[in-house]
Design an enzyme around this catalytic site. Structure first.
Site, mmCIF file in Angstrom:
data_model
loop_
_atom_site.group_PDB
_atom_site.id
_atom_site.type_symbol
_atom_site.label_atom_id
_atom_site.label_comp_id
_atom_site.label_asym_id
_atom_site.label_seq_id
_atom_site.Cartn_x
_atom_site.Cartn_y
_atom_site.Cartn_z
ATOM 1 N N HIS A 1 0.830 -1.202 0.000
ATOM 2 C CA HIS A 1 0.000 0.000 0.000
ATOM 3 C C HIS A 1 0.868 1.258 0.000
ATOM 4 C CE1 HIS A 1 -3.215 -2.573 2.141
ATOM 5 N NE2 HIS A 1 -3.730 -2.228 0.982
ATOM 6 N N CYS B 1 -2.327 -0.001 9.754
ATOM 7 C CA CYS B 1 -3.354 -0.939 9.267
ATOM 8 C C CYS B 1 -4.323 -1.381 10.354
ATOM 9 C CB CYS B 1 -2.703 -2.200 8.703
ATOM 10 S SG CYS B 1 -1.457 -1.912 7.471
HETATM 11 N N1 GLY Z 1 -2.386 -9.297 4.473
HETATM 12 C C1 GLY Z 1 -2.796 -7.976 4.294
HETATM 13 C C2 GLY Z 1 -3.365 -7.755 2.961
HETATM 14 O O1 GLY Z 1 -2.893 -8.367 2.045
HETATM 15 O O2 GLY Z 1 -4.294 -7.033 2.749
#
Ligand code: GLY
Length: 275
Positions: free
Chosen positions: A161, A248
């Site tokens: 991300h 996250c």
């Molecule tokens: N394991 C986090 C994701 O891939 O969204």
């Protein structure tokens, strides 16, 4: 002002999480849960009211609540995560957020993960990579530009991300790994590079004017402290194996009071580019 921090327990199935860039290695569930508990205590220590959503053991990545929504002062945008296995995570989050914000949604086939949306005041930097499509960024722009936000897309490479590689540290400061993000759209920000070989430290949570940085990256921590910014280190090593960072694991609602009390949906984020 007390911020609400929404979290979700580490699922029993975390070992089956999505992985995009890392090799699968065993995750110690109990250790991951213990580290997550310390993370929640750190948020409390910083003045947040932490509220944990119900566990969703059938959804391996549910602990990574950040990806399910983008919360602004005026509304919450429920995302459509790029990984199909993660889309059901949004239901419980939408239910909770509907009590504090009007909801809008990103509609398919566009996809957008909250981990790709970095807010700095009225600018939303949106990472285009493996999870968020250009049509997802365009759909978000249609929802938020009328509210006075500008959306700037940033190409992300080699990580999951945008926020794996860039974090906002208040004012005009961005902490980043320049190897993983194209810095050209970041003109106007003060760029602070993580120390060489400390790339995961680029995901830092800025809350209550404090930088929460992953433990184990001492040179980056020192660099941020040298700027006069309060820092806390939190061990996230087990969830890092699931490609999860510190940001996250929470959704921060800056004021838990409803921005607009009437519960209503605002126009859908569908793009004509999507059809
Ligand atoms: N394991 C986090 C994701 O891939 O969204």
């Amino acid at each position: 002002m007390t911020a609400l921090a929404i979290t979700r327990p580490v699922s029993a199935s975390i070992g089956r999480c999505e992985l995009s860039f890392s090799a699968r290695v065993p995750i110690d569930l109990e250790r991951a849960r213990a580290q997550h508990a310390v993370y929640e205590s750190t948020l409390r220590q910083l003045g947040c009211r932490v509220e944990s959503l119900p566990a969703a053991d059938e959804l391996p990545d549910a602990v990574f609540v950040e990806d399910t929504a983008v919360i602004l002062d005026e509304l919450a945008v429920i995302t459509r995560p790029g990984a199909a296995s993660r889309r059901a995570e949004t239901n419980a989050v939408a239910d909770r957020l509907s009590t504090v914000r009007p909801l809008a949604r990103i509609e398919g086939p566009a996809t957008l993960d909250g981990g790709d949306v970095l807010r700095a005041h009225r600018t939303l930097l949106v990472g285009i990579g493996t999870r968020t499509t250009r049509s997802g960024a365009a759909a978000l722009a249609r929802l938020v530009e009328p509210l006075g936000y500008s959306v700037v897309t940033v190409n992300v490479t080699g990580c999951l991300h945008l926020k794996s590689a860039v974090s906002w540290l208040g004012e005009d400061r961005l902490l980043l790994d320049p190897e993983r993000v194209d810095p050209r759209p970041l003109d106007g920000f003060r760029l602070i590079s993580v120390a060489p070989d400390e790339s995961p430290a680029a995901n830092a949570l800025w809350v209550a004017d404090t930088a929460v940085i992953a433990a184990g990256y001492p040179r980056t921590l020192e660099c941020v402290e040298t700027l006069g910014l309060p820092c806390l280190a939190v061990d996230n090593s087990e969830l890092a194996k699931a490609e999860g960072g510190l940001t996250c694991c929470s959704l921060i609602v800056e004021s838990s009071e409803p921005a607009i009390r009437a519960k209503r949906d605002v126009p859908k984020g569908r793009s004509k580019d999507d059809s």
